[in-house]
Design a protein around this motif. Structure first.
Motif, PDB file in Angstrom:
ATOM      1  N   HIS A   1       0.799  -1.223   0.000  1.00 40.99           N
ATOM      2  CA  HIS A   1       0.000   0.000   0.000  1.00 40.99           C
ATOM      3  C   HIS A   1       0.836   1.279   0.000  1.00 40.99           C
ATOM      4  CE1 HIS A   1      -3.249  -2.816   1.008  1.00 40.99           C
ATOM      5  NE2 HIS A   1      -4.060  -1.874   0.583  1.00 40.99           N
ATOM      6  N   LEU A   2       2.150   1.155   0.032  1.00 42.91           N
ATOM      7  CA  LEU A   2       3.002   2.340  -0.044  1.00 42.91           C
ATOM      8  C   LEU A   2       2.974   2.911  -1.449  1.00 42.91           C
ATOM      9  CD1 LEU A   2       6.069   1.080   2.007  1.00 42.91           C
ATOM     10  CD2 LEU A   2       4.572   2.986   2.632  1.00 42.91           C
ATOM     11  N   ASN A   3       2.858   4.221  -1.539  1.00 41.34           N
ATOM     12  CA  ASN A   3       2.733   4.860  -2.849  1.00 41.34           C
ATOM     13  C   ASN A   3       3.385   6.231  -2.803  1.00 41.34           C
ATOM     14  OD1 ASN A   3       1.959   6.044  -5.251  1.00 41.34           O
ATOM     15  ND2 ASN A   3      -0.154   5.345  -5.139  1.00 41.34           N
ATOM     16  N   GLY A   4       4.597   6.329  -3.339  1.00 46.45           N
ATOM     17  CA  GLY A   4       5.323   7.591  -3.326  1.00 46.45           C
ATOM     18  C   GLY A   4       4.846   8.606  -4.312  1.00 46.45           C
ATOM     19  N   SER A   5       3.940   8.225  -5.204  1.00 46.42           N
ATOM     20  CA  SER A   5       3.462   9.175  -6.215  1.00 46.42           C
ATOM     21  C   SER A   5       2.422  10.139  -5.669  1.00 46.42           C
ATOM     22  CB  SER A   5       2.862   8.416  -7.410  1.00 46.42           C
ATOM     23  OG  SER A   5       1.603   7.866  -7.070  1.00 46.42           O
ATOM     24  N   GLY A   6       1.834   9.810  -4.532  1.00 40.43           N
ATOM     25  CA  GLY A   6       0.772  10.647  -3.993  1.00 40.43           C
ATOM     26  C   GLY A   6      -0.587  10.366  -4.587  1.00 40.43           C
ATOM     27  N   GLU A   7      -0.671   9.414  -5.508  1.00 41.13           N
ATOM     28  CA  GLU A   7      -1.944   9.052  -6.136  1.00 41.13           C
ATOM     29  C   GLU A   7      -2.519   7.807  -5.460  1.00 41.13           C
ATOM     30  OE1 GLU A   7      -3.438  10.664  -8.537  1.00 41.13           O
ATOM     31  OE2 GLU A   7      -1.854  12.105  -9.058  1.00 41.13           O
ATOM     32  N   HIS A   8      -3.850   7.760  -5.363  1.00 43.72           N
ATOM     33  CA  HIS A   8      -4.500   6.556  -4.853  1.00 43.72           C
ATOM     34  C   HIS A   8      -4.797   5.635  -6.036  1.00 43.72           C
ATOM     35  CE1 HIS A   8      -4.992   8.831  -1.172  1.00 43.72           C
ATOM     36  NE2 HIS A   8      -5.420   7.744  -0.577  1.00 43.72           N
ATOM     37  N   VAL A   9      -4.309   4.413  -5.952  1.00 47.50           N
ATOM     38  CA  VAL A   9      -4.431   3.443  -7.027  1.00 47.50           C
ATOM     39  C   VAL A   9      -4.966   2.135  -6.462  1.00 47.50           C
ATOM     40  CG1 VAL A   9      -3.154   2.089  -8.736  1.00 47.50           C
ATOM     41  CG2 VAL A   9      -2.554   4.477  -8.360  1.00 47.50           C
ATOM     42  N   ASP A  10      -5.942   1.534  -7.129  1.00 45.79           N
ATOM     43  CA  ASP A  10      -6.442   0.233  -6.699  1.00 45.79           C
ATOM     44  C   ASP A  10      -5.426  -0.850  -7.044  1.00 45.79           C
ATOM     45  OD1 ASP A  10      -8.772   1.299  -5.739  1.00 45.79           O
ATOM     46  OD2 ASP A  10      -9.962   0.818  -7.514  1.00 45.79           O
ATOM     47  N   ILE A  11      -5.200  -1.757  -6.102  1.00 41.20           N
ATOM     48  CA  ILE A  11      -4.297  -2.877  -6.331  1.00 41.20           C
ATOM     49  C   ILE A  11      -5.002  -4.172  -5.945  1.00 41.20           C
ATOM     50  CG2 ILE A  11      -2.106  -1.646  -6.109  1.00 41.20           C
ATOM     51  CD1 ILE A  11      -2.047  -2.450  -3.164  1.00 41.20           C
ATOM     52  N   LEU A  12      -4.852  -5.176  -6.778  1.00 40.30           N
ATOM     53  CA  LEU A  12      -5.376  -6.505  -6.491  1.00 40.30           C
ATOM     54  C   LEU A  12      -4.281  -7.299  -5.795  1.00 40.30           C
ATOM     55  CD1 LEU A  12      -7.429  -8.819  -6.734  1.00 40.30           C
ATOM     56  CD2 LEU A  12      -6.502  -9.264  -9.023  1.00 40.30           C
ATOM     57  N   LEU A  13      -4.561  -7.765  -4.598  1.00 39.44           N
ATOM     58  CA  LEU A  13      -3.576  -8.512  -3.807  1.00 39.44           C
ATOM     59  C   LEU A  13      -3.821 -10.012  -3.951  1.00 39.44           C
ATOM     60  CD1 LEU A  13      -3.486  -6.410  -0.510  1.00 39.44           C
ATOM     61  CD2 LEU A  13      -2.197  -6.100  -2.641  1.00 39.44           C
ATOM     62  N   GLU A  14      -2.712 -10.752  -4.095  1.00 38.08           N
ATOM     63  CA  GLU A  14      -2.798 -12.196  -4.254  1.00 38.08           C
ATOM     64  C   GLU A  14      -1.735 -12.853  -3.382  1.00 38.08           C
ATOM     65  OE1 GLU A  14      -4.211 -12.599  -8.864  1.00 38.08           O
ATOM     66  OE2 GLU A  14      -2.089 -12.155  -8.497  1.00 38.08           O
ATOM     67  N   GLY A  15      -2.058 -14.025  -2.845  1.00 37.73           N
ATOM     68  CA  GLY A  15      -1.110 -14.740  -2.018  1.00 37.73           C
ATOM     69  C   GLY A  15      -1.773 -15.934  -1.354  1.00 37.73           C
ATOM     70  N   LYS A  16      -0.958 -16.716  -0.644  1.00 43.00           N
ATOM     71  CA  LYS A  16      -1.439 -17.948  -0.036  1.00 43.00           C
ATOM     72  C   LYS A  16      -1.923 -17.684   1.377  1.00 43.00           C
ATOM     73  CE  LYS A  16      -0.121 -22.822   0.303  1.00 43.00           C
ATOM     74  NZ  LYS A  16       0.973 -23.800   0.090  1.00 43.00           N
ATOM     75  N   HIS A  17      -3.032 -16.999   1.474  1.00 46.32           N
ATOM     76  CA  HIS A  17      -3.643 -16.688   2.772  1.00 46.32           C
ATOM     77  C   HIS A  17      -5.150 -16.680   2.590  1.00 46.32           C
ATOM     78  CE1 HIS A  17      -4.769 -14.537   6.432  1.00 46.32           C
ATOM     79  NE2 HIS A  17      -3.542 -14.732   6.877  1.00 46.32           N
ATOM     80  N   ALA A  18      -5.867 -17.140   3.611  1.00 42.23           N
ATOM     81  CA  ALA A  18      -7.330 -17.199   3.519  1.00 42.23           C
ATOM     82  C   ALA A  18      -7.941 -15.838   3.249  1.00 42.23           C
ATOM     83  CB  ALA A  18      -7.901 -17.783   4.815  1.00 42.23           C
TER      84      ALA A  18
END
Length: 306
Positions: A146-163
Motif C-alpha cells: 500500500h506504499l505509494n510515493g506518487s501521492g496518487e490513490h491506485v487500486d491494487i489486487l492482492l494475491e497470495g497464499k492466505h485465507a
C-alpha cells in the motif's frame, strides 16, 4: 475529530466463509482516511495511498514496531496508547495497519472515539494478543503493497497464499487487473534498517516502456520511488526480478528469499544455497499485486506522461 476509517459495507458473499470476498458497497458508502476520501472496495482489492514519508518516519517506525508486541486493543475495543495517534501521518499509518490486520467486521476505537476499521484480515486475533511472527510478516507485506510515493490513490489486487486473499478471480471486478506488478515481503515489526523486500514482475518493465518513452530503464529506481519516495531512511531492499528470487507453487503463490539487492538479479540463483545460512530463511508470507493498465503511470509517477 474526523474519523479514519475503511468501512465494510454490503452483504457477505459466498467467499465470506474464507474471509476472502465482501460484496461491493452501495454508491453512498463513502469512507475517509488521513489522505483523502476513499471508498471501501471489494476484498482483496486495496486502495494504495500510504505515503512513504509517513510510514518510514523514524518516530512512526518505532511506534509501529511497539504495537506488535501486545494486543492491539483493550476492553471495549479501545486502542492501546500509541504515539501514532498524535499526528496525521501516524494516524494514516495506524489506519492502514488496522485495515491490513483486522477483518471487515472488526473495528477498534481511539480514546477520543475515532474509529479504525479492518478490511483484509491478516491478523484478526491481534485484538486479544500480540502478533506471532507469521502474522507480523503478512501484515507487513500488506502495508508494503500500500506504499505509494506518487501521492496518487491506485487500486491494487492482492494475491497470495492466505485465507484473506482466497477469492474466485475469474469475474468482475478482478478481470480488470491485467498487469502483474510486484511482490512484497518482510517484517516491519522487527528493529533494524531493513524492514522488507520487493521484487518486480519481469513483465512490468516491458509494459512501462510501451506506455511512456520517459520511463527509466532501471526498475530499481521505479520500485524504490514508489515504496520510499525520496527518503534515505526507507527500509525496503529491492531484490530485482521476482523470477530470480522467488519460487512458485502450482497455484502461483511465491516463496521468496531476501537475497542481497546487488546479488539477486544476477547471482541469486547461483549463490542462494551459499548465502542462505547468512541471510535467514525464505519468506512464504508474500503478497503479489496486479494493476489495471490505466493505473500504472499514476503508481509509477516517475515515468511521467505519454
Amino acid at each position: 475529530m474526523l474519523s479514519i476509517r475503511s468501512v465494510a459495507v454490503g452483504l457477505l458473499g459466498a467467499c465470506a466463509l474464507t474471509a476472502g470476498c465482501v460484496a461491493p458497497p452501495p454508491d453512498d458508502a463513502s469512507v475517509e482516511t488521513a489522505e483523502m476520501p476513499m471508498r471501501r472496495n471489494v476484498v482483496p482489492i486495496g486502495a494504495n495511498g500510504l505515503r512513504p514519508n509517513d510510514f518510514w518516519a523514524p518516530a512512526n517506525r518505532v511506534a509501529f514496531q511497539a504495537l506488535g508486541g501486545a494486543a492491539l486493543a483493550g476492553a471495549g475495543g479501545v486502542l492501546v496508547a500509541t504515539p501514532l495517534l498524535a499526528t496525521a501521518g501516524g494516524k494514516s499509518v495506524l489506519d492502514y495497519t488496522v485495515r491490513c490486520a483486522l477483518s471487515a467486521d472488526q473495528v477498534v476505537r481511539a480514546p477520543n472515539g475515532d474509529e479504525y476499521y479492518g478490511e483484509f484480515g491478516f491478523a484478526p486475533q491481534w485484538t486479544g494478543r500480540a502478533l506471532n511472527t507469521s502474522e507480523q510478516r503478512w501484515v507487513s507485506a500488506c502495508i508494503f503493497q500500500h506504499l505509494n510515493g506518487s501521492g496518487e490513490h491506485v487500486d491494487i489486487l492482492l494475491e497470495g497464499k492466505h485465507a484473506a486473499l482466497a477469492c474466485d478471480q475469474d469475474e468482475e471486478p478482478f478481470a480488470d487487473f491485467v498487469v502483474k506488478d510486484a511482490t512484497m515481503y518482510g517484517n516491519a515489526f522487527l528493529p533494524g534498517p531493513i524492514a522488507g523486500y520487493a521484487c518486480i514482475d519481469a513483465d512490468l518493465s516491458g509494459v512501462l516502456a510501451g506506455l511512456s518513452l520517459s520511463c527509466p530503464l532501471d526498475t530499481n529506481l521505479l520500485a524504490l520511488t514508489r515504496l520510499c519516495g525520496h527518503l534515505p531512511t526507507c527500509g525496503i531492499a529491492f531484490v530485482g526480478l521476482c523470477n530470480l528470487v522467488c519460487t512458485q507453487d502450482a497455484a502461483g503463490d511465491s516463496t521468496c528469499s531476501n537475497t542481497l539487492p546487488l546479488v539477486g538479479p544476477l547471482l541469486g540463483p547461483l549463490l542462494g544455497p551459499l548465502l542462505g545460512p547468512l541471510l535467514g530463511p525464505p519468506y512464504s508470507e508474500t503478497i503479489r499485486s496486479e494493476l489495471r493498465d490505466t493505473d500504472i503511470l499514476p503508481l509509477y509517477g516517475s515515468c511521467g506522461l505519454l
